[in-house]
Design an enzyme around this catalytic site. Sequence first.
Site, PDB file in Angstrom:
ATOM      1  N   TYR A  77     -12.729   7.979  -1.754  1.00 14.15           N
ATOM      2  CA  TYR A  77     -12.315   8.010  -0.344  1.00 14.15           C
ATOM      3  C   TYR A  77     -11.071   8.855  -0.095  1.00 14.15           C
ATOM      4  O   TYR A  77     -10.960   9.521   0.945  1.00 14.15           O
ATOM      5  CB  TYR A  77     -12.119   6.580   0.188  1.00 14.15           C
ATOM      6  N   TYR A 116      -2.732  10.115   3.431  1.00 11.87           N
ATOM      7  CA  TYR A 116      -3.763  10.728   2.583  1.00 11.87           C
ATOM      8  C   TYR A 116      -3.555  12.208   2.315  1.00 11.87           C
ATOM      9  O   TYR A 116      -3.755  12.681   1.198  1.00 11.87           O
ATOM     10  CB  TYR A 116      -5.149  10.433   3.175  1.00 11.87           C
ATOM     11  N   ASP A 158       0.859  -1.174   0.000  1.00  6.35           N
ATOM     12  CA  ASP A 158       0.000   0.000   0.000  1.00  6.35           C
ATOM     13  C   ASP A 158       0.909   1.241   0.000  1.00  6.35           C
ATOM     14  O   ASP A 158       1.867   1.302  -0.771  1.00  6.35           O
ATOM     15  CB  ASP A 158      -0.937  -0.076   1.222  1.00  6.35           C
ATOM     16  N   HIS A 208      -6.642  -6.362  -2.113  1.00 12.90           N
ATOM     17  CA  HIS A 208      -5.624  -5.412  -1.676  1.00 12.90           C
ATOM     18  C   HIS A 208      -4.804  -5.969  -0.512  1.00 12.90           C
ATOM     19  O   HIS A 208      -3.691  -5.520  -0.264  1.00 12.90           O
ATOM     20  CB  HIS A 208      -6.301  -4.104  -1.264  1.00 12.90           C
TER      21      HIS A 208
END
Length: 311
Positions: free
Chosen positions: A146, A229, A104, A289
């Site tokens: 998201y 993020y 990730d 994922h």
Amino acid sequence: MVDKIEHSHLDVRGLSLHIAHIGKGELGTVLFVHGFPEIWYSWRHQMIAVAEAGFKAIAPDLRGYGLSGQPTEPENTTWEDLVADLLAILDSLSIPKVFVVGKDFGAWPAYHLALYHPQRVLGVVTLGVPFIARNLDSDTLPEGFYILRWREPGRAEADFARFDVRRVVRTIYILFSRVEIPIAERGQEIMDLADSSTPLPQWCTEEDVDVYAALYETSGFRFPLHMPYRSLLKVTAPADPKVEVPALLIMGEKDYVLRFPAMEDYVRSGTVKQFVPDLEIVYVPEGSHFVQEQFPEQVNQLLIDFVKGHL
């Protein structure tokens, strides 16, 4: 077997970083870098497997995550800090070279370690995210995407605050294990995309969620929302990056990341190899994922074959 994994803390760059580790390391060291909503525990299967194969496995909780210390000003942390932390861990443990495995958002520090410090890296493996030279193009995705929602200051905090930490982590695990990109409708928040009756994926137990929840109870979500993020637009790379070390990308064919704009073509067409010339790509047909937790034996074998093949 998980109880055979040892734990310690290292004082690194002004922070106490939690390190999970196992193995004597006769053949070398494998450094594991987690993503979100993960932690050292998400590498448990791989750590045990590489240790049994003759390597030392090290999996830190990144700064601001799990049992590692919180930066005093989380929003000032950069991607360069994560790479510097990894280097400092290696220096602290007197490890000259490693294989680095990133999942990730952990793919960025893993690849940047290889890009900027190739003398310290024998090879790099990433799961779920390939080497990305430029910022992701999210302009073509709806406002309910998201990452756009969580990038907005206060939005995720208000969304998450409606539930306890365990429910938040459980919901994110469910959403990120799906084929579809998590996208909320107008008037809906990301946490509304699943509820407490939504079953976990078969490979994830409620006990696993308990472990993650306990660690996020400790760290909270302030730093994880900043990194990655709210920092994705700040990822930097040289104008023409070339990763010179051997590399492996393990990609689940049902990983929602493949549905990001232009991502599947970037990977399947081989365009990614412009930046990572010595790259092998392996697709796991039913892989999500969380492919390393979903199909641990397959991922373990791919990983061991790669590191043993590049000693």
